[in-house]
Design a protein around this motif. Structure first.
Motif, mmCIF file in Angstrom:
data_model
loop_
_atom_site.group_PDB
_atom_site.id
_atom_site.type_symbol
_atom_site.label_atom_id
_atom_site.label_comp_id
_atom_site.label_asym_id
_atom_site.label_seq_id
_atom_site.Cartn_x
_atom_site.Cartn_y
_atom_site.Cartn_z
ATOM 1 N N ASP A 136 11.640 46.920 9.760
ATOM 2 C CA ASP A 136 10.877 46.666 8.546
ATOM 3 C C ASP A 136 11.292 45.287 8.056
ATOM 4 O O ASP A 136 12.339 45.131 7.435
ATOM 5 C CB ASP A 136 11.168 47.739 7.487
ATOM 6 N N PHE A 137 10.475 44.290 8.357
ATOM 7 C CA PHE A 137 10.855 42.922 8.035
ATOM 8 C C PHE A 137 10.882 42.667 6.523
ATOM 9 O O PHE A 137 11.459 41.684 6.079
ATOM 10 C CB PHE A 137 9.903 41.932 8.710
ATOM 11 N N PHE A 138 10.275 43.559 5.751
ATOM 12 C CA PHE A 138 10.289 43.396 4.297
ATOM 13 C C PHE A 138 11.634 43.801 3.711
ATOM 14 O O PHE A 138 12.144 43.162 2.803
ATOM 15 C CB PHE A 138 9.169 44.232 3.667
ATOM 16 N N SER A 139 12.226 44.876 4.251
ATOM 17 C CA SER A 139 13.465 45.389 3.659
ATOM 18 C C SER A 139 14.706 45.105 4.497
ATOM 19 O O SER A 139 15.825 45.241 3.998
ATOM 20 C CB SER A 139 13.344 46.907 3.447
ATOM 21 N N GLU A 140 14.548 44.725 5.768
ATOM 22 C CA GLU A 140 15.702 44.460 6.626
ATOM 23 C C GLU A 140 15.894 42.956 6.799
ATOM 24 O O GLU A 140 14.921 42.204 6.838
ATOM 25 C CB GLU A 140 15.512 45.127 7.991
ATOM 26 N N PRO A 141 17.137 42.504 6.939
ATOM 27 C CA PRO A 141 17.431 41.057 6.954
ATOM 28 C C PRO A 141 17.286 40.420 8.332
ATOM 29 O O PRO A 141 18.209 39.762 8.832
ATOM 30 C CB PRO A 141 18.885 41.009 6.477
ATOM 31 N N TYR A 142 16.125 40.600 8.961
ATOM 32 C CA TYR A 142 15.921 40.067 10.308
ATOM 33 C C TYR A 142 14.667 39.213 10.356
ATOM 34 O O TYR A 142 13.678 39.484 9.676
ATOM 35 C CB TYR A 142 15.811 41.200 11.333
ATOM 36 N N ASN A 156 0.620 43.538 10.609
ATOM 37 C CA ASN A 156 1.188 42.233 10.248
ATOM 38 C C ASN A 156 2.395 41.847 11.090
ATOM 39 O O ASN A 156 3.267 41.101 10.636
ATOM 40 C CB ASN A 156 1.565 42.199 8.762
ATOM 41 N N THR A 157 2.464 42.383 12.318
ATOM 42 C CA THR A 157 3.517 41.965 13.244
ATOM 43 C C THR A 157 2.883 41.417 14.516
ATOM 44 O O THR A 157 1.765 41.777 14.883
ATOM 45 C CB THR A 157 4.456 43.130 13.623
ATOM 46 N N ALA A 158 3.614 40.543 15.186
ATOM 47 C CA ALA A 158 3.220 40.031 16.495
ATOM 48 C C ALA A 158 4.283 40.455 17.491
ATOM 49 O O ALA A 158 5.447 40.652 17.123
ATOM 50 C CB ALA A 158 3.084 38.516 16.455
ATOM 51 N N ALA A 159 3.894 40.610 18.760
ATOM 52 C CA ALA A 159 4.842 41.080 19.772
ATOM 53 C C ALA A 159 4.525 40.467 21.128
ATOM 54 O O ALA A 159 3.356 40.211 21.447
ATOM 55 C CB ALA A 159 4.807 42.611 19.865
ATOM 56 N N ALA A 160 5.562 40.233 21.905
ATOM 57 C CA ALA A 160 5.413 39.728 23.273
ATOM 58 C C ALA A 160 6.319 40.550 24.185
ATOM 59 O O ALA A 160 7.516 40.678 23.912
ATOM 60 C CB ALA A 160 5.782 38.253 23.346
ATOM 61 N N LYS A 161 5.745 41.111 25.247
ATOM 62 C CA LYS A 161 6.541 41.936 26.161
ATOM 63 C C LYS A 161 7.517 41.080 26.957
ATOM 64 O O LYS A 161 7.175 40.007 27.457
ATOM 65 C CB LYS A 161 5.652 42.715 27.123
ATOM 66 N N LEU A 162 8.745 41.601 27.077
ATOM 67 C CA LEU A 162 9.754 40.959 27.904
ATOM 68 C C LEU A 162 9.839 41.627 29.271
ATOM 69 O O LEU A 162 9.750 40.957 30.293
ATOM 70 C CB LEU A 162 11.114 41.010 27.188
ATOM 71 N N PHE A 163 10.026 42.951 29.305
ATOM 72 C CA PHE A 163 10.006 43.670 30.581
ATOM 73 C C PHE A 163 9.788 45.158 30.337
ATOM 74 O O PHE A 163 9.985 45.664 29.233
ATOM 75 C CB PHE A 163 11.282 43.432 31.406
ATOM 76 N N ASP A 164 9.357 45.849 31.401
ATOM 77 C CA ASP A 164 9.041 47.276 31.323
ATOM 78 C C ASP A 164 10.294 48.134 31.443
ATOM 79 O O ASP A 164 11.321 47.704 31.981
ATOM 80 C CB ASP A 164 8.070 47.670 32.440
ATOM 81 N N GLU A 165 10.182 49.361 30.966
ATOM 82 C CA GLU A 165 11.238 50.356 31.129
ATOM 83 C C GLU A 165 10.952 51.183 32.384
ATOM 84 O O GLU A 165 9.868 51.747 32.530
ATOM 85 C CB GLU A 165 11.304 51.274 29.907
#
Length: 303
Positions: A136-142, A156-165
């Motif tokens: 939760d980018f609103f309440s967590e300091p990240y 309201n988030t963006a994401a890019a895959k790094l690798f599969d599980e």
């Protein structure tokens, strides 16, 4: 709600005057005239309908109600000042949230290599246990996070895959022969309380042997499951990508050759409107080039 609040500059003038005990000192601190400070305080008194100062000639004294109000304002302005200072000092810093197993098995080494590159900047990683990966980018300091999931991490988030599980059974080399001969009789290790990883692997692996998932040792994370497997306590289910190094080092072995793709993957996630997007994209490009290469593992990939 905002319209019911008095002007911020009036609150600041009152807090300063109450703290210093002087309109003149407050005016010097705020680069105003004493009459401007007095006017701001009158604005507050009219807004709240009560006196904030008792005036005895040239002397002023905060009223009992005013002292309580001033103490709360002092804390509030202190937090605002801290937030501004934190923002200034962190403009060239990324605060990254990541699962503990991923951090220990891959991310720390990646960040160490990243610091040696020309495009390096400060990345502060926080290794966090998460039953379900979320942020939760609103309440967590990240500023960004690496999360395991299907690529959808909220509005309201963006994401890019790094690798599969890819899930696969793992065990200490001393247990390898027994596990290859009869996996169903081996002690099981569950790296999550809901035992979901063994269940997902069995559904797709095609292993015919009946395995009782109600038995075995239960842990909170893949990292704990890996440690228990390395110590010889049973057969765990692991992430192939995050187990490659320990397999190469001879600490873990693969009793089965079926690696099952779960449909989840590790994603770098950030707020869509982040002011730090240029830094995040630089980190993403580097991490993408560092992803574990599972293609060379001697396994069958079942997707």
């Amino acid at each position: 709600m905002a319209s019911s609040l008095p002007p911020l500059y009036a609150l600041r003038a009152f807090e300063s005057a109450a703290r210093t005990g002087s309109f003149t000192l407050a005016a010097e601190e705020l680069h105003l005239t004493p009459s401007a400070v007095s006017k701001h305080i009158k604005t507050l008194e009219q807004h709240f309908g009560c006196r904030l100062f008792q005036r005895n000639g040239p002397r002023i004294e905060v009223t009992p109600q005013g002292k309580i109000f001033a103490a709360e304002l002092q804390q509030g302005f202190g937090r605002i000042e801290q937030a501004c200072e934190l923002f200034r000092s962190h403009r060239d810093l990324l605060r990254l949230k990541a699962p503990s197993t991923l951090t220990m098995r891959w991310l720390l080494d990646c960040l160490s290599r990243f610091r040696q590159t020309a495009q390096a900047f400060d990345v502060q990683a926080a290794s966090v246990w998460m039953d379900i990966d979320s942020v939760d980018f609103f309440s967590e300091p990240y500023d960004c996070a690496i999360l395991l999931g299907n690529g959808h991490f909220g509005a309201n988030t963006a994401a890019a895959k790094l690798f599969d599980e890819w899930l696969i059974p793992i065990c200490a080399p001393a247990l390898l022969a027994n596990a290859q001969r009869d996996l169903a009789t081996c002690p099981l290790i569950h790296p999550s309380p809901d035992r979901r990883d063994w269940r997902r692997w069995l559904q797709k692996s095609g292993i015919a042997a009946p395995i009782d998932l109600t038995r075995g040792q239960v842990f909170d994370s893949l990292e704990q499951g890996n440690a228990a497997a390395i110590a010889g306590h049973g057969v765990s289910i692991g992430d192939l990508a995050l187990s490659l190094r320990t397999i190469k080092e001879g600490l873990l072995a693969l009793p089965c050759d079926a690696a099952v793709r779960t449909g989840d993957g590790y994603y770098l996630v950030w707020p869509a409107e982040s002011a730090k997007r240029p830094l995040i994209e630089r980190l993403q490009a580097f991490l993408t080039a560092q992803t574990p290469d599972v293609s060379r593992a001697a396994v069958r990939f079942i997707g």
